[in-house]
Design an enzyme around this catalytic site. Structure first.
Site, PDB file in Angstrom:
ATOM      1  N   ARG A 235      19.375  35.573  61.108  1.00 56.86           N
ATOM      2  CA  ARG A 235      19.530  36.808  60.318  1.00 56.86           C
ATOM      3  C   ARG A 235      19.597  38.018  61.253  1.00 56.86           C
ATOM      4  O   ARG A 235      19.497  37.878  62.478  1.00 56.86           O
ATOM      5  CB  ARG A 235      18.362  36.956  59.351  1.00 56.86           C
ATOM      6  CG  ARG A 235      17.049  37.253  60.073  1.00 56.86           C
ATOM      7  CD  ARG A 235      15.919  37.476  59.096  1.00 56.86           C
ATOM      8  NE  ARG A 235      14.891  38.306  59.680  1.00 56.86           N
ATOM      9  CZ  ARG A 235      13.620  38.273  59.315  1.00 56.86           C
ATOM     10  NH1 ARG A 235      13.235  37.448  58.361  1.00 56.86           N
ATOM     11  NH2 ARG A 235      12.736  39.073  59.871  1.00 56.86           N
ATOM     12  N   GLY A 236      19.756  39.187  60.668  1.00 60.21           N
ATOM     13  CA  GLY A 236      19.631  40.458  61.394  1.00 60.21           C
ATOM     14  C   GLY A 236      20.631  40.604  62.532  1.00 60.21           C
ATOM     15  O   GLY A 236      21.794  40.192  62.445  1.00 60.21           O
ATOM     16  N   ILE A 237      20.149  41.204  63.609  1.00 57.56           N
ATOM     17  CA  ILE A 237      21.021  41.488  64.754  1.00 57.56           C
ATOM     18  C   ILE A 237      21.556  40.185  65.348  1.00 57.56           C
ATOM     19  O   ILE A 237      22.736  40.082  65.702  1.00 57.56           O
ATOM     20  CB  ILE A 237      20.240  42.303  65.816  1.00 57.56           C
ATOM     21  CG1 ILE A 237      19.901  43.699  65.260  1.00 57.56           C
ATOM     22  CG2 ILE A 237      21.043  42.419  67.107  1.00 57.56           C
ATOM     23  CD1 ILE A 237      18.976  44.527  66.142  1.00 57.56           C
ATOM     24  N   ASP A 279      11.085  26.751  68.037  1.00 59.14           N
ATOM     25  CA  ASP A 279      10.306  27.956  68.314  1.00 59.14           C
ATOM     26  C   ASP A 279      10.479  28.262  69.795  1.00 59.14           C
ATOM     27  O   ASP A 279      10.100  27.456  70.647  1.00 59.14           O
ATOM     28  CB  ASP A 279       8.836  27.712  67.957  1.00 59.14           C
ATOM     29  CG  ASP A 279       8.008  28.983  68.097  1.00 59.14           C
ATOM     30  OD1 ASP A 279       8.348  29.834  68.957  1.00 59.14           O
ATOM     31  OD2 ASP A 279       7.037  29.138  67.341  1.00 59.14           O
ATOM     32  N   ALA A 304      15.743  36.848  69.847  1.00 64.36           N
ATOM     33  CA  ALA A 304      14.556  36.681  68.996  1.00 64.36           C
ATOM     34  C   ALA A 304      13.487  37.687  69.407  1.00 64.36           C
ATOM     35  O   ALA A 304      13.248  37.897  70.593  1.00 64.36           O
ATOM     36  CB  ALA A 304      14.013  35.256  69.127  1.00 64.36           C
ATOM     37  N   GLY A 305      12.878  38.319  68.427  1.00 64.28           N
ATOM     38  CA  GLY A 305      11.834  39.285  68.746  1.00 64.28           C
ATOM     39  C   GLY A 305      10.996  39.557  67.516  1.00 64.28           C
ATOM     40  O   GLY A 305      11.456  39.379  66.383  1.00 64.28           O
ATOM     41  N   ASN A 314      -6.997  49.693  67.547  1.00 65.10           N
ATOM     42  CA  ASN A 314      -7.172  48.778  66.412  1.00 65.10           C
ATOM     43  C   ASN A 314      -6.467  47.432  66.630  1.00 65.10           C
ATOM     44  O   ASN A 314      -6.331  46.649  65.697  1.00 65.10           O
ATOM     45  CB  ASN A 314      -6.581  49.399  65.135  1.00 65.10           C
ATOM     46  CG  ASN A 314      -7.266  50.696  64.775  1.00 65.10           C
ATOM     47  OD1 ASN A 314      -8.472  50.810  64.936  1.00 65.10           O
ATOM     48  ND2 ASN A 314      -6.505  51.679  64.322  1.00 65.10           N
ATOM     49  N   TYR A 368       4.586  45.834  71.741  1.00 57.87           N
ATOM     50  CA  TYR A 368       6.050  45.721  71.661  1.00 57.87           C
ATOM     51  C   TYR A 368       6.710  46.501  72.805  1.00 57.87           C
ATOM     52  O   TYR A 368       7.624  46.009  73.481  1.00 57.87           O
ATOM     53  CB  TYR A 368       6.493  46.263  70.302  1.00 57.87           C
ATOM     54  CG  TYR A 368       7.966  46.118  69.982  1.00 57.87           C
ATOM     55  CD1 TYR A 368       8.490  44.890  69.597  1.00 57.87           C
ATOM     56  CD2 TYR A 368       8.820  47.219  70.048  1.00 57.87           C
ATOM     57  CE1 TYR A 368       9.841  44.760  69.279  1.00 57.87           C
ATOM     58  CE2 TYR A 368      10.159  47.098  69.726  1.00 57.87           C
ATOM     59  CZ  TYR A 368      10.664  45.865  69.340  1.00 57.87           C
ATOM     60  OH  TYR A 368      11.997  45.754  69.029  1.00 57.87           O
ATOM     61  N   LYS A 372       9.123  44.957  75.733  1.00 59.67           N
ATOM     62  CA  LYS A 372      10.529  45.337  75.881  1.00 59.67           C
ATOM     63  C   LYS A 372      10.797  46.035  77.224  1.00 59.67           C
ATOM     64  O   LYS A 372      11.891  45.910  77.787  1.00 59.67           O
ATOM     65  CB  LYS A 372      10.957  46.224  74.714  1.00 59.67           C
ATOM     66  CG  LYS A 372      10.918  45.491  73.359  1.00 59.67           C
ATOM     67  CD  LYS A 372      11.838  44.270  73.346  1.00 59.67           C
ATOM     68  CE  LYS A 372      12.025  43.685  71.955  1.00 59.67           C
ATOM     69  NZ  LYS A 372      12.967  42.551  71.938  1.00 59.67           N
TER      70      LYS A 372
HETATM   71  P1  NAD Z   1      14.717  40.254  62.540  1.00 57.66           P
HETATM   72  O1  NAD Z   1      13.250  40.158  62.318  1.00 57.66           O
HETATM   73  O2  NAD Z   1      15.594  40.621  61.408  1.00 57.66           O
HETATM   74  O3  NAD Z   1      15.258  38.878  63.170  1.00 57.66           O
HETATM   75  C1  NAD Z   1      14.601  38.232  64.239  1.00 57.66           C
HETATM   76  C2  NAD Z   1      14.946  36.756  64.219  1.00 57.66           C
HETATM   77  O4  NAD Z   1      14.237  36.147  65.315  1.00 57.66           O
HETATM   78  C3  NAD Z   1      14.481  36.067  62.936  1.00 57.66           C
HETATM   79  O5  NAD Z   1      15.506  35.242  62.419  1.00 57.66           O
HETATM   80  C4  NAD Z   1      13.282  35.245  63.398  1.00 57.66           C
HETATM   81  O6  NAD Z   1      13.057  34.069  62.633  1.00 57.66           O
HETATM   82  C5  NAD Z   1      13.657  34.952  64.834  1.00 57.66           C
HETATM   83  N1  NAD Z   1      12.482  34.597  65.627  1.00 57.66           N
HETATM   84  C6  NAD Z   1      11.292  35.232  65.659  1.00 57.66           C
HETATM   85  N2  NAD Z   1      10.421  34.562  66.439  1.00 57.66           N
HETATM   86  C7  NAD Z   1      11.095  33.490  66.923  1.00 57.66           C
HETATM   87  C8  NAD Z   1      10.727  32.425  67.770  1.00 57.66           C
HETATM   88  N3  NAD Z   1       9.483  32.300  68.254  1.00 57.66           N
HETATM   89  N4  NAD Z   1      11.654  31.471  68.071  1.00 57.66           N
HETATM   90  C9  NAD Z   1      12.907  31.568  67.557  1.00 57.66           C
HETATM   91  N5  NAD Z   1      13.300  32.555  66.739  1.00 57.66           N
HETATM   92  C10 NAD Z   1      12.403  33.510  66.426  1.00 57.66           C
HETATM   93  O7  NAD Z   1      14.870  41.277  63.772  1.00 57.66           O
HETATM   94  P2  NAD Z   1      16.117  42.184  64.204  1.00 57.66           P
HETATM   95  O8  NAD Z   1      15.881  43.548  63.677  1.00 57.66           O
HETATM   96  O9  NAD Z   1      17.393  41.496  63.937  1.00 57.66           O
HETATM   97  O10 NAD Z   1      15.864  42.260  65.779  1.00 57.66           O
HETATM   98  C11 NAD Z   1      16.502  41.414  66.724  1.00 57.66           C
HETATM   99  C12 NAD Z   1      16.088  41.847  68.130  1.00 57.66           C
HETATM  100  O11 NAD Z   1      16.413  43.218  68.332  1.00 57.66           O
HETATM  101  C13 NAD Z   1      14.591  41.723  68.385  1.00 57.66           C
HETATM  102  O12 NAD Z   1      14.400  41.330  69.735  1.00 57.66           O
HETATM  103  C14 NAD Z   1      14.095  43.139  68.186  1.00 57.66           C
HETATM  104  O13 NAD Z   1      12.896  43.369  68.882  1.00 57.66           O
HETATM  105  C15 NAD Z   1      15.253  43.918  68.744  1.00 57.66           C
HETATM  106  N6  NAD Z   1      15.314  45.307  68.258  1.00 57.66           N
HETATM  107  C16 NAD Z   1      15.558  45.590  66.943  1.00 57.66           C
HETATM  108  C17 NAD Z   1      15.624  46.914  66.539  1.00 57.66           C
HETATM  109  C18 NAD Z   1      15.928  47.289  65.119  1.00 57.66           C
HETATM  110  O14 NAD Z   1      15.999  48.493  64.839  1.00 57.66           O
HETATM  111  N7  NAD Z   1      16.119  46.367  64.206  1.00 57.66           N
HETATM  112  C19 NAD Z   1      15.417  47.943  67.461  1.00 57.66           C
HETATM  113  C20 NAD Z   1      15.153  47.620  68.772  1.00 57.66           C
HETATM  114  C21 NAD Z   1      15.118  46.292  69.178  1.00 57.66           C
END
Ligand code: NAD
Length: 463
Positions: A235-237, A279, A304-305, A314, A368, A372
Site C-alpha cells: 500500500r501507500g508509497i 517481515d 517499509a517504514g 514519554n 523516527y 531516517k
Molecule cells: P504506509 O504505512 O502506508 O505503508 C508502509 C508499508 O510498509 C505497509 O504496507 C506496511 O505493512 C509495510 N511494513 C511495515 N513494517 C514492515 C516490515 N517489518 N516488513 C515489511 N513490510 C513492512 O507508509 P507510507 O506513508 O507509504 O510510507 C512509506 C515510507 O515512506 C516509509 O518508510 C515512511 O517512513 C516514508 N515516509 C512517508 C511519509 C509520508 O508523508 N507518508 C513522509 C516521509 C517518509
C-alpha cells in the site's frame, strides 16, 4: 484523505476569497500521464559566467522540448531582458511562455559573474509557465579556490530562495555537474512533469563512466528485463513505487508483512509481478530474499517504514526499538546481506527511504527522526564503496508530507500545517516519491550516487 482546500482554491471564488484573506494559494500540479508525458511549452537555455565547457545543447535537445530564445520570451512578457546571459537554440517558438528555463552557471567563479545569474533570470522568471521548471546548473565546489566555492555555494541560497517565492506550481532546483551526458537522466527528470513535487533541491551528479546499462535502453521501458524488489509495497508509497517501476518495465517483487499478504498479492497480480510476504526485520530477511531470487536483482527499494510517535520524555523503549528496527537496522542488515551474497547485479540500484523528519527533526519523532537520519548516513557512506566494489549506486528519497494512510492518521491541524508549510502549499502524492525513485533506479542514472533527494515541495522544515 482529499485535500479539500486545494480543490477549493482551484475554483474562481476560492481563489478570490483565499487571496483576499492572504491565505496560501496552492496551484494544482501537472503530473506525468501517458497522454501528457512532457512539459507543455518551450525550453529556454541561458548561460551565466561565460561560456561553459558543458556540451549541453544536444542533451537538452533530447528532452524533446522546443527551444525558445530570451528575446521571444521578453516579447511575450514585455520585458526588455538584459545582463550578459545569452539564449541558445535556433528555433524561435513564438511568444509562448517557457515551460522550463535551464541556466548554465557552471562558469560562475566570482561575485561579478554571479550578477549574471540575476541578469539572466530577472527578465524571464515571471514568464515561466505554471507548473514550469527552473533548473540552475552549478559546478562542484573547488576546494583550491574559495572565491569559486563561495559563489557556487551562493547558487544554493539563490535557488532555495527563488523556489520559495516563485509560486504557481513552479519548481527550482540546482544540479552540480561536470559532464552533461552523465546528467542526462537527471535533467530529463527535472525537466518533466515527473518531478512535480521536487523543489529547492541540490543534486550532485558525478562524471560519466559510472555503472549504467550494458546496452541500449528503451526510453519507454528503461527497466525492461530488470527485477526490482520494493519493501512495504502492499500500500501507500511502496505500492506507487512498485507501480511506477512496473510501468518502466521492471518485474516487481512486492514485499510486505504476512498480515498484508492479501494486499501484496493483489498489487503483484495487477502489476504482473510477484509477492513475497516477509517481515523485513527478520534476522535472515536478506538471505530469504536472495533465496527467493536466485538470478539476483537489479533494483532494491527500502520503503517499509513505521512511526510510533511520542515525545522522548514519554517514550518507552517499546516504542523506540521497533521504529529503529524497521526503518534503519533492517535496511542495514538486508543491504549488507544482499551485497555480500552478490545478489545485486552490477549496474544495480539501491534506493532507501529517509524523511524530512530525519533531516530537520520533528517534535514527537526522536525515534523516527533518528532512524531516517541514519538512512541518510548509510547512503552517503556506502555509496562510494558499493559503486567501487559492486557497481551499485545507493541513494535516498526523503519524502515530506505525502498523502497516505500514514499521514491521514495525523491530527487535523498538524495535517493541515504539514500540507501547507512548503513552497507548493500542498501535500505530495505517493506517485511523486515513486517517480523520483524511478529516476534514481534508471539505468542511465549511474552517475547519481550518494544523494539524498527530498520530495517535499520544498518543505519549510529544515534546510
Ligand atoms: P504506509 O504505512 O502506508 O505503508 C508502509 C508499508 O510498509 C505497509 O504496507 C506496511 O505493512 C509495510 N511494513 C511495515 N513494517 C514492515 C516490515 N517489518 N516488513 C515489511 N513490510 C513492512 O507508509 P507510507 O506513508 O507509504 O510510507 C512509506 C515510507 O515512506 C516509509 O518508510 C515512511 O517512513 C516514508 N515516509 C512517508 C511519509 C509520508 O508523508 N507518508 C513522509 C516521509 C517518509
Amino acid at each position: 484523505m482529499a485535500d479539500r482546500y486545494l480543490s477549493f482554491t482551484a475554483t474562481a471564488p476560492g481563489r478570490f476569497l483565499t487571496a483576499r484573506l492572504g491565505l496560501p494559494q496552492p496551484a494544482p500540479l501537472s503530473r506525468w500521464s501517458a497522454e501528457r508525458p512532457a512539459l507543455d511549452g518551450p525550453l529556454l537555455h541561458l548561460t551565466a559566467g561565460g561560456p561553459s565547457g558543458l556540451d549541453l545543447a544536444p542533451v537538452l535537445a533530447r528532452t524533446g522540448l522546443p527551444t525558445a530564445t530570451a528575446e521571444a520570451v521578453g516579447a511575450a512578457t514585455g520585458s526588455t531582458g538584459g545582463g550578459t546571459a545569452s539564449a541558445t537554440g535556433a528555433a524561435r517558438s513564438g511568444a509562448a511562455r517557457p515551460a522550463a528555463v535551464v541556466l548554465d552557471a557552471t562558469g560562475v567563479r566570482d561575485v561579478d559573474a554571479l550578477a549574471e545569474v540575476h541578469a539572466a533570470l530577472h527578465p524571464v522568471v515571471r514568464s515561466v509557465a505554471a507548473s514550469g521548471r527552473v533548473v540552475v546548473l552549478g559546478a562542484p565546489l573547488d576546494a583550491r579556490d574559495h572565491h569559486q566555492a563561495a559563489v557556487q555555494q551562493a547558487l544554493e541560497g539563490f535557488v532555495r530562495s527563488l523556489g520559495k517565492e516563485i509560486g504557481r506550481g513552479r519548481t527550482v532546483n540546482l544540479v552540480r555537474l561536470t559532464d552533461a551526458s552523465a546528467a542526462e537522466s537527471t535533467l530529463r527528470f527535472l525537466l518533466s512533469p515527473k518531478s512535480a513535487y521536487v523543489s529547492g533541491q541540490v543534486i550532485g551528479v558525478g562524471a560519466a563512466g559510472a555503472e549504467g546499462s550494458d546496452g541500449p535502453v528503451d526510453p519507454a521501458r528503461p527497466l525492461a528485463g530488470r527485477t526490482a524488489l520494493v519493501t512495504g509495497a502492499a500500500r501507500g508509497i511502496g505500492e506507487a513505487v512498485a507501480e511506477t517501476l512496473a510501468r518502466d518495465g521492471a518485474h516487481v517483487v512486492v514485499l510486505d508483512v504476512p498480515q498484508a499478504e492479501e494486499d501484496a498479492r493483489r498489487v503483484a497480480a495487477r502489476l504482473g509481478g510477484s509477492a513475497l510476504t516477509l517481515d523485513i526485520t527478520a534476522a535472515d530477511a536478506g538471505e530469504r530474499i536472495a533465496a527467493e531470487l536466485p538470478d539476483g536483482l537489479d533494483v532494491l527499494i527500502h520503503n517499509a517504514g513505521i512511526t510510533r510517535d511520542r515525545r522522548l520524555v514519554n517514550m518507552p523503549a517499546e516504542r523506540w526499538s521497533p521504529v529503529l528496527d524497521v526503518n534503519l537496522a533492517s535496511v542495514l542488515r538486508t543491504t549488507d546481506a544482499l551485497l555480500a551474497k552478490g545478489a545485486l547485479r552490477r549496474g544495480g540500484r539501491i534506493v532507501a527511504t529517509a524523511s524530512i523528519a530525519g533531516l530537520a527533526g520533528n517534535a514527537g519523532q526522536t525515534n523516527y527522526g533518528a532512524s531516517k537520519a541514519g538512512v541518510a548516513g548509510l547512503v552517503r557512506a556506502l555509496a562510494p564503496l558499493a559503486l567501487a566494489e559492486h557497481g551499485v549506486t545507493v541513494n535516498a528519497v526523503a519524502p515530506g508530507f505525502i498523502e497516505t494512510r500514514m499521514t491521514a492518521a495525523v491530527p487535523l491541524f498538524i495535517r493541515e500545517a504539514g500540507r501547507r508549510m512548503n513552497s507548493l502549499a500542498q501535500g505530495g502524492l505517493p506517485v511523486d516519491v515513486a517517480e523520483t525513485t524511478a529516476w534514481l533506479a534508471h539505468p542511465a542514472s549511474g552517475a547519481v550516487n550518494g544523494q539524498v533527494v527530498r520530495v517535499c515541495g520544498q518543505s519549510l522544515l529544515g534546510a
